[in-house]
Design an enzyme around this catalytic site. Structure first.
Site: not given
Length: 475
Positions: A171, A246, A280, A379
């Site tokens: 996906k 992750e 990331c 973040e």
């Protein structure tokens, strides 16, 4: 190109379709089929049927590897098209998309070579027995990948899963499904049997949730936000799925006073502005020893001001468009918070347009940032750098580890003993020394703490997609 769903090697329409927008031009890009619960079920059923079929189950491992080698060759043959599509869909500069596609090809080839090298062991147990272990595929894998590296991160999960003998329902991110669909198209052309790889775009709240909850999915491999990763863990408990995550990061990039400052400043720039900061492992917290703080900030601000947003297809562009208007608004809200909380803006800070269009944000640098500020602790996933100051090595390590995340870190120093000492002290899955943001299919990548668990890449990733069975033979 195909924009329907790939299920069992057939292209299928869905009841709903949605429109993609080119983030650099704000123009319509494609209409894509949107998977719902019924389509996810069909894809999982196809993957399960393939997993249980003799065609896939009894296929010699070396032939499985040959299929992956063929897929890598096809990706290479269409690498220009893949890079063009990635840039149109994501907004990143074309030169970055070419790097992404090249690594995706390397990743598929790397795991193609592993397919016939997954072995068990014979065990020296007590008693009159011959005891050994088998490595078997974990089963049907639901791979859910984000929008920042759509093709590359898809191969990080698809390639080892297929090499291990699993089947996959991929996906892709709702915003960036196009290269994943091309990957599926080429997998069919390479000769993978029906159901080995299925590609089903759709929103995370519907398609992703259906995949996570499906009782015939044995494992979820996810890259994305920490909040969604936490939700996946809770939902996966109901069917005791294997899970690897992750997740987010707020990675420290540490410049010591003895570093090669010119190289460190270049590394700091690449660490946060490559990929528009939508990375990331972005080095979004720059920790600078006080003795060289002013010099580093001055040079970095000058470089950031020259790094102007541009047309992603211009060969000179190094700062592309943010992936969507929604993400642009998120980044700008963090910039506003940085100003309100007292950080000093030394470069950028504004939205931008190229030829009057696009979701761009200037390369932004804040000095005087402190722990507790949103721009330091959270973040952002955009081209926003926070500079913090430290007095000595111990304080630098403490600041580096003062985060819920632990995905990556950078160290800039000429002292090799310090490099090893600090690398051991930092709680992060990857530590770069005198470099930043380098990856290789052979090098495992993943996080500590709220950055997740499990590893992509390297031989370690294969552990995510295999079960170990112990067999006892009485003699």
């Amino acid at each position: 190109m195909k924009t329907d769903l790939l299920i069992g090697n057939e292209w299928r329409a869905a009841g709903k379709r949605y429109c993609l927008t080119n983030p650099a031009t704000e123009e319509p890009l494609a209409e894509v089929a949107e998977a719902g619960e019924a389509e996810i079920d069909a894809a999982v059923q196809a993957a399960r049927a393939c997993l249980d079929s003799k065609e896939w189950r009894d296929l010699p491992a070396r032939k499985r590897g040959a299929l992956l080698f063929r897929l890598a060759d096809l990706l290479e043959q269409r690498s220009k098209e893949l890079a063009d599509v990635e840039t149109k869909n994501n907004g990143k500069p074309l030169f970055e998309s070419k790097i992404d596609v090249a690594m995706a090809i390397e990743t598929v080839r790397y795991y193609a070579g592993w397919a016939d090298k997954l072995t068990g062991d014979t065990l020296p147990v007590s008693g009159n027995f011959f005891t050994y272990t088998l490595r078997e595929p974990v089963g049907v894998v639901g791979a859910i990948v984000p929008w920042n590296f759509p093709l590359n991160l898809a191969t990080w999960k698809v390639a080892p899963a297929l090499a291990a003998g699993c089947t996959v329902v991929l996906k892709p991110a709702h915003e960036t499904p196009l290269t994943a669909l091309l990957l599926g198209e080429l997998a069919v052309e390479a000769g993978l049997p029906a159901g080995a790889l299925n590609v089903v775009p759709g929103p995370g709240a519907t398609a992703g949730a259906a995949l996570v909850r499906h009782p015939l999915v044995d494992k979820i491999a996810f890259t994305g936000s920490t909040e969604v990763g936490q939700w996946i863990m809770r939902e996966a408990a109901g069917t005791v799925k294997r899970v690897t995550l992750e997740l987010g990061g707020k990675s420290p990039n540490i410049i010591f006073a003895d570093a090669d400052l010119a190289a460190a400043v270049r590394g700091a720039q690449a660490g946060i502005f490559y990929g528009k900061g939508e990375v990331c492992a972005a080095g979004s917290r720059l920790l600078v020893e006080r003795a060289v703080h002013d010099q580093v900030v001055e040079q970095l601000a000058e470089r950031a001001k020259k790094l102007t947003p541009g047309d992603p297809f211009d060969k000179n562009t190094r700062l592309g468009a943010i992936v969507s208007k929604r993400q642009q608004d998120t980044v700008l809200s963090y910039i506003a918070a940085g100003k309100e909380e007292g950080a000093r803006l030394v470069a950028g800070g504004n939205p931008a347009k190229v030829n009057g269009k696009g979701f761009y944000v200037e390369a932004t640098v804040f000095d005087g940032a402190k722990p507790g500020m949103k721009i330091v602790d959270e973040e952002i996933f955009g081209p926003v750098l926070s500079v913090l100051t430290f007095e000595n090595e111990d304080e630098g390590v403490r600041l580096a580890n003062r985060s819920m995340y632990g995905l990556a870190a950078g160290i800039w120093t000429k002292d090799i003993q310090r490099a090893h000492r600090v690398a051991r002290a930092i709680k992060a899955g990857t530590v770069w020394v005198n470099t930043y943001n380098f990856y290789d299919p052979a090098a495992p990548f993943g996080g500590y703490k709220f950055s997740g668990f499990g590893r992509d890449l390297g031989k370690e990733a294969l552990d995510n997609y295999t079960e170990t069975k112990t067999v006892w033979i009485g003699l």
